[in-house]
Design a protein around this motif. Structure first.
Motif, PDB file in Angstrom:
ATOM      1  N   GLU A 169       0.832  -1.204   0.000  1.00  0.00           N
ATOM      2  CA  GLU A 169       0.000   0.000   0.000  1.00  0.00           C
ATOM      3  C   GLU A 169       0.865   1.252   0.000  1.00  0.00           C
ATOM      4  N   THR A 170       1.977   1.204   0.735  1.00  0.00           N
ATOM      5  CA  THR A 170       2.894   2.346   0.721  1.00  0.00           C
ATOM      6  C   THR A 170       3.405   2.609  -0.689  1.00  0.00           C
ATOM      7  N   ALA A 171       3.869   1.553  -1.350  1.00  0.00           N
ATOM      8  CA  ALA A 171       4.467   1.704  -2.682  1.00  0.00           C
ATOM      9  C   ALA A 171       3.447   2.162  -3.715  1.00  0.00           C
ATOM     10  N   THR A 172       2.261   1.569  -3.703  1.00  0.00           N
ATOM     11  CA  THR A 172       1.262   1.937  -4.713  1.00  0.00           C
ATOM     12  C   THR A 172       0.657   3.306  -4.430  1.00  0.00           C
ATOM     13  N   ARG A 173       0.528   3.666  -3.159  1.00  0.00           N
ATOM     14  CA  ARG A 173       0.047   5.003  -2.822  1.00  0.00           C
ATOM     15  C   ARG A 173       1.027   6.061  -3.321  1.00  0.00           C
ATOM     16  N   GLU A 174       2.313   5.831  -3.071  1.00  0.00           N
ATOM     17  CA  GLU A 174       3.322   6.782  -3.518  1.00  0.00           C
ATOM     18  C   GLU A 174       3.374   6.858  -5.044  1.00  0.00           C
ATOM     19  N   ALA A 175       3.184   5.718  -5.718  1.00  0.00           N
ATOM     20  CA  ALA A 175       3.192   5.713  -7.178  1.00  0.00           C
ATOM     21  C   ALA A 175       2.026   6.530  -7.730  1.00  0.00           C
ATOM     22  N   ARG A 176       0.880   6.439  -7.063  1.00  0.00           N
ATOM     23  CA  ARG A 176      -0.257   7.261  -7.487  1.00  0.00           C
ATOM     24  C   ARG A 176       0.074   8.745  -7.323  1.00  0.00           C
ATOM     25  N   GLU A 177       0.670   9.103  -6.191  1.00  0.00           N
ATOM     26  CA  GLU A 177       0.970  10.499  -5.911  1.00  0.00           C
ATOM     27  C   GLU A 177       2.051  11.048  -6.840  1.00  0.00           C
ATOM     28  N   GLU A 178       3.039  10.226  -7.166  1.00  0.00           N
ATOM     29  CA  GLU A 178       4.182  10.711  -7.942  1.00  0.00           C
ATOM     30  C   GLU A 178       3.958  10.673  -9.450  1.00  0.00           C
ATOM     31  N   ILE A 179       3.348   9.578  -9.941  1.00  0.00           N
ATOM     32  CA  ILE A 179       3.268   9.414 -11.403  1.00  0.00           C
ATOM     33  C   ILE A 179       1.845   9.168 -11.903  1.00  0.00           C
ATOM     34  N   GLY A 180       0.849   9.241 -11.013  1.00  0.00           N
ATOM     35  CA  GLY A 180      -0.535   9.074 -11.434  1.00  0.00           C
ATOM     36  C   GLY A 180      -0.915   7.647 -11.783  1.00  0.00           C
ATOM     37  N   LEU A 181      -0.215   6.673 -11.204  1.00  0.00           N
ATOM     38  CA  LEU A 181      -0.498   5.265 -11.492  1.00  0.00           C
ATOM     39  C   LEU A 181      -1.610   4.762 -10.586  1.00  0.00           C
ATOM     40  N   ASP A 182      -2.748   4.407 -11.169  1.00  0.00           N
ATOM     41  CA  ASP A 182      -3.884   3.879 -10.420  1.00  0.00           C
ATOM     42  C   ASP A 182      -3.515   2.511  -9.861  1.00  0.00           C
ATOM     43  N   PRO A 183      -3.566   2.319  -8.525  1.00  0.00           N
ATOM     44  CA  PRO A 183      -3.215   1.022  -7.939  1.00  0.00           C
ATOM     45  C   PRO A 183      -4.011  -0.147  -8.490  1.00  0.00           C
ATOM     46  N   SER A 184      -5.218   0.097  -8.996  1.00  0.00           N
ATOM     47  CA  SER A 184      -6.025  -0.988  -9.532  1.00  0.00           C
ATOM     48  C   SER A 184      -5.437  -1.562 -10.819  1.00  0.00           C
ATOM     49  N   LEU A 185      -4.484  -0.852 -11.422  1.00  0.00           N
ATOM     50  CA  LEU A 185      -3.851  -1.331 -12.650  1.00  0.00           C
ATOM     51  C   LEU A 185      -2.650  -2.227 -12.373  1.00  0.00           C
ATOM     52  N   VAL A 186      -2.314  -2.373 -11.093  1.00  0.00           N
ATOM     53  CA  VAL A 186      -1.096  -3.098 -10.721  1.00  0.00           C
ATOM     54  C   VAL A 186      -1.446  -4.325  -9.885  1.00  0.00           C
ATOM     55  N   ASN A 187      -0.939  -5.472 -10.287  1.00  0.00           N
ATOM     56  CA  ASN A 187      -1.029  -6.684  -9.474  1.00  0.00           C
ATOM     57  C   ASN A 187       0.263  -6.822  -8.675  1.00  0.00           C
ATOM     58  N   VAL A 188       0.179  -6.648  -7.371  1.00  0.00           N
ATOM     59  CA  VAL A 188       1.355  -6.829  -6.525  1.00  0.00           C
ATOM     60  C   VAL A 188       1.544  -8.334  -6.305  1.00  0.00           C
ATOM     61  N   VAL A 189       2.739  -8.838  -6.619  1.00  0.00           N
ATOM     62  CA  VAL A 189       2.963 -10.282  -6.554  1.00  0.00           C
ATOM     63  C   VAL A 189       3.930 -10.703  -5.450  1.00  0.00           C
ATOM     64  N   ASN A 190       4.809  -9.810  -4.994  1.00  0.00           N
ATOM     65  CA  ASN A 190       5.732 -10.195  -3.935  1.00  0.00           C
ATOM     66  C   ASN A 190       6.552  -8.982  -3.525  1.00  0.00           C
ATOM     67  N   VAL A 191       7.396  -9.178  -2.530  1.00  0.00           N
ATOM     68  CA  VAL A 191       8.361  -8.160  -2.126  1.00  0.00           C
ATOM     69  C   VAL A 191       9.743  -8.804  -2.104  1.00  0.00           C
ATOM     70  N   LEU A 192      10.762  -7.976  -2.296  1.00  0.00           N
ATOM     71  CA  LEU A 192      12.132  -8.435  -2.162  1.00  0.00           C
ATOM     72  C   LEU A 192      12.614  -8.132  -0.756  1.00  0.00           C
ATOM     73  N   GLU A 193      13.794  -8.625  -0.438  1.00  0.00           N
ATOM     74  CA  GLU A 193      14.345  -8.314   0.878  1.00  0.00           C
ATOM     75  C   GLU A 193      14.590  -6.817   0.983  1.00  0.00           C
ATOM     76  N   PRO A 194      14.499  -6.261   2.176  1.00  0.00           N
ATOM     77  CA  PRO A 194      14.726  -4.823   2.352  1.00  0.00           C
ATOM     78  C   PRO A 194      16.157  -4.428   2.006  1.00  0.00           C
ATOM     79  N   PHE A 195      16.303  -3.182   1.589  1.00  0.00           N
ATOM     80  CA  PHE A 195      17.612  -2.577   1.370  1.00  0.00           C
ATOM     81  C   PHE A 195      17.795  -1.477   2.408  1.00  0.00           C
ATOM     82  N   LEU A 196      19.047  -1.176   2.699  1.00  0.00           N
ATOM     83  CA  LEU A 196      19.350  -0.047   3.574  1.00  0.00           C
ATOM     84  C   LEU A 196      19.895   1.083   2.728  1.00  0.00           C
TER      85      LEU A 196
END
Length: 281
Positions: free
Chosen positions: A138-165
């Motif tokens: 939700e964090t990533a898709t919310r930010e994508a909507r705010e930054e580039i106008g990407l509607d979260p409903s157009l994206v299928n989230v399938v997984n996450v990678l390990e965190p980076f520092l």
């Protein structure tokens, strides 16, 4: 061809199974390749790091995720020191889609040149988690909507990678999403943050082409920073640091092979003591 898709192509499913597969694939724009990719990525299990650790008050570019340096958390001893360190959490969206030539591509942004920090640098859409976000997706898709106008409903989230520092020890979670309706996405950059929205082939980040590296030193230890030069529509972009590190990992997972270069200097170590002044150059 992606390995799982290759395996699927060797089998002859029954009519009932084929009908079911067609229904599922419709959620990926009817692309069997994207369906196979989603199935493959859902099987991926990233390394885990305990999160029962102390909060740190660290800042990172007004909540945006751009950094000169980025390390996979599992390779960083600092992240495993539960008594000394906990960074704030952020997420970025690694949004993949099938290009017109049939290749897998990832959506990137060039930050506004008017910004006071990291101006003009290439980044993935993303930012710090907010209190109302239920998870990293939700964090990533919310930010994508705010930054580039990407509607979260157009994206299928399938997984996450390990965190980076990141440079300021911000814990950044790469969220892998598949854009299933490419034509429905009408890029709309937020002028306060984003100057350009563009895309690049994902596979380039595991190839040793148009790439260079620099060995840098931090507190007596050496590490490698990767730089990728990319040109499209007569515009040149430099993709490096944290963004490059995340994309190298994402491409390695998607294509199920390591990069054709040394990803990180084996001698690199991170101090086990972190405080508000601990910053990677």
């Amino acid at each position: 061809m992606i390995p799982l898709l290759r395996r699927l192509s060797k089998s002859a499913p029954s009519s009932a199974l084929l009908s079911k597969l067609m229904d599922v694939s419709s959620s990926f724009g009817g692309s069997q390749r994207l369906l196979a990719l989603a199935q493959q990525l859902r099987l991926y299990t990233p390394p885990t790091i305990s999160e029962d650790i102390e909060e740190q008050n660290l800042e990172e570019s007004a909540g945006k995720v751009v950094s000169q340096v980025g390390f996979a958390e599992s390779a960083s001893p600092i992240a495993q020191d539960s008594e000394r360190f906990r960074s704030k959490r952020a997420a970025v969206l690694v949004c993949l889609f099938e290009g017109d030539a049939g290749d897998l591509r990832v959506i990137l942004t060039k930050r506004s040149s008017r910004l006071s920090t990291h101006s003009g640098e290439v980044a993935l859409p993303g930012g710090k988690a907010e209190e109302g976000d239920k998870d990293d997706a939700e964090t990533a898709t919310r930010e994508a909507r705010e930054e580039i106008g990407l509607d979260p409903s157009l994206v299928n989230v399938v997984n996450v990678l390990e965190p980076f520092l990141s440079k300021h020890l911000l814990r950044v979670v790469p969220v892998i999403g598949i854009l299933h309706k490419k034509k429905a996405f009408k890029p709309a950059p937020n002028p306060a943050e984003v100057e350009v929205i563009f895309d690049a082939p994902l596979e380039m980040f595991i190839k040793d082409e148009n790439r260079r590296e620099e060995e840098r030193e931090w507190r007596g230890y050496k590490y490698i920073v990767h730089f990728f030069d990319y040109e499209t529509e007569n515009k040149k972009y430099l993709i490096w640091g944290l963004t490059a590190g995340i994309l190298i990992k994402a491409a390695s997972v998607v294509y199920q092979r390591p990069p054709a270069f040394v990803e990180q200097n084996p001698s690199f170590k991170v101090t086990r003591v972190a405080d508000k002044d601990t910053i990677l150059p």
